[in-house]
Design a protein around this motif. Structure first.
Motif, mmCIF file in Angstrom:
data_model
loop_
_atom_site.group_PDB
_atom_site.id
_atom_site.type_symbol
_atom_site.label_atom_id
_atom_site.label_comp_id
_atom_site.label_asym_id
_atom_site.label_seq_id
_atom_site.Cartn_x
_atom_site.Cartn_y
_atom_site.Cartn_z
ATOM 1 N N SER A 25 0.690 -1.090 -0.178
ATOM 2 C CA SER A 25 -0.027 -0.069 -0.019
ATOM 3 C C SER A 25 0.863 1.425 0.031
ATOM 4 O O SER A 25 0.707 2.163 -0.723
ATOM 5 C CB SER A 25 -0.798 -0.045 1.120
ATOM 6 N N GLN A 29 0.990 4.054 -3.228
ATOM 7 C CA GLN A 29 0.727 5.398 -3.037
ATOM 8 C C GLN A 29 1.552 6.465 -3.308
ATOM 9 O O GLN A 29 1.477 7.132 -3.962
ATOM 10 C CB GLN A 29 0.225 5.449 -1.319
ATOM 11 N N LYS A 30 2.743 6.104 -3.008
ATOM 12 C CA LYS A 30 3.896 7.000 -3.359
ATOM 13 C C LYS A 30 4.094 6.940 -4.762
ATOM 14 O O LYS A 30 4.741 8.017 -5.315
ATOM 15 C CB LYS A 30 5.201 6.517 -2.496
ATOM 16 N N THR A 33 -0.776 6.307 -6.836
ATOM 17 C CA THR A 33 -2.139 6.624 -6.505
ATOM 18 C C THR A 33 -2.362 7.918 -5.668
ATOM 19 O O THR A 33 -3.537 8.794 -5.763
ATOM 20 C CB THR A 33 -2.825 5.556 -5.721
ATOM 21 N N ASN A 34 -1.611 8.210 -4.802
ATOM 22 C CA ASN A 34 -1.566 9.376 -4.041
ATOM 23 C C ASN A 34 -0.109 10.014 -3.721
ATOM 24 O O ASN A 34 0.103 10.621 -2.583
ATOM 25 C CB ASN A 34 -1.976 8.714 -2.472
#
Length: 125
Positions: A25, A29-30, A33-34
């Motif tokens: 996750s 994310q990095k 996605t985020n």
């Protein structure tokens, strides 16, 4: 074969599974996605060059995931993740995820990647 010996034989693979689960996750994310939120988080922590740092840390985590899954370079990547987690624990604080992750990768560093390894040191490619 008793239960303890079976457990000890499977422990490296279990540690790799835990590490992959805890890294997937944050790595995605990095990198995917985020990213903007992660750059903001790294900026708030006071880390240097947060835009670049997020990408570098994400690449390290993604590479570690691949190493733990394939068994190629698992110990080397475990050493890098230990360093990363020590930095994370000193800058962002200690939490359950980074504590379990650092314990898992210490186990991988000491025991190797397990029976699923595609390559072991000393073997030819």
């Amino acid at each position: 074969m008793n239960y303890l010996s079976v457990f000890l034989q499977r422990l490296p693979s279990l540690l790799c599974g835990v590490a992959v689960y805890l890294l997937i996750s944050p790595a995605t994310q990095k990198l995917f996605t985020n990213n903007a939120a992660m750059v903001g988080f790294f900026t708030n922590l006071g880390l240097p060059a947060p835009s670049l740092t997020v990408i570098v840390v994400g690449i390290i985590e993604l590479t570690a995931i691949l190493a733990f899954i394939t068994g190629i370079g698992g110990r080397f990547m475990a050493a890098l993740i230990i360093i990363e987690m020590l930095v994370a624990m000193t800058t962002a604080g200690v939490n359950a995820n980074n504590t379990v992750l650092i314990l898992s990768v210490i186990g991988i560093l000491l025991l190797g990647s397990g029976a699923h390894s595609l390559w072991e040191p000393g073997e030819a490619f």
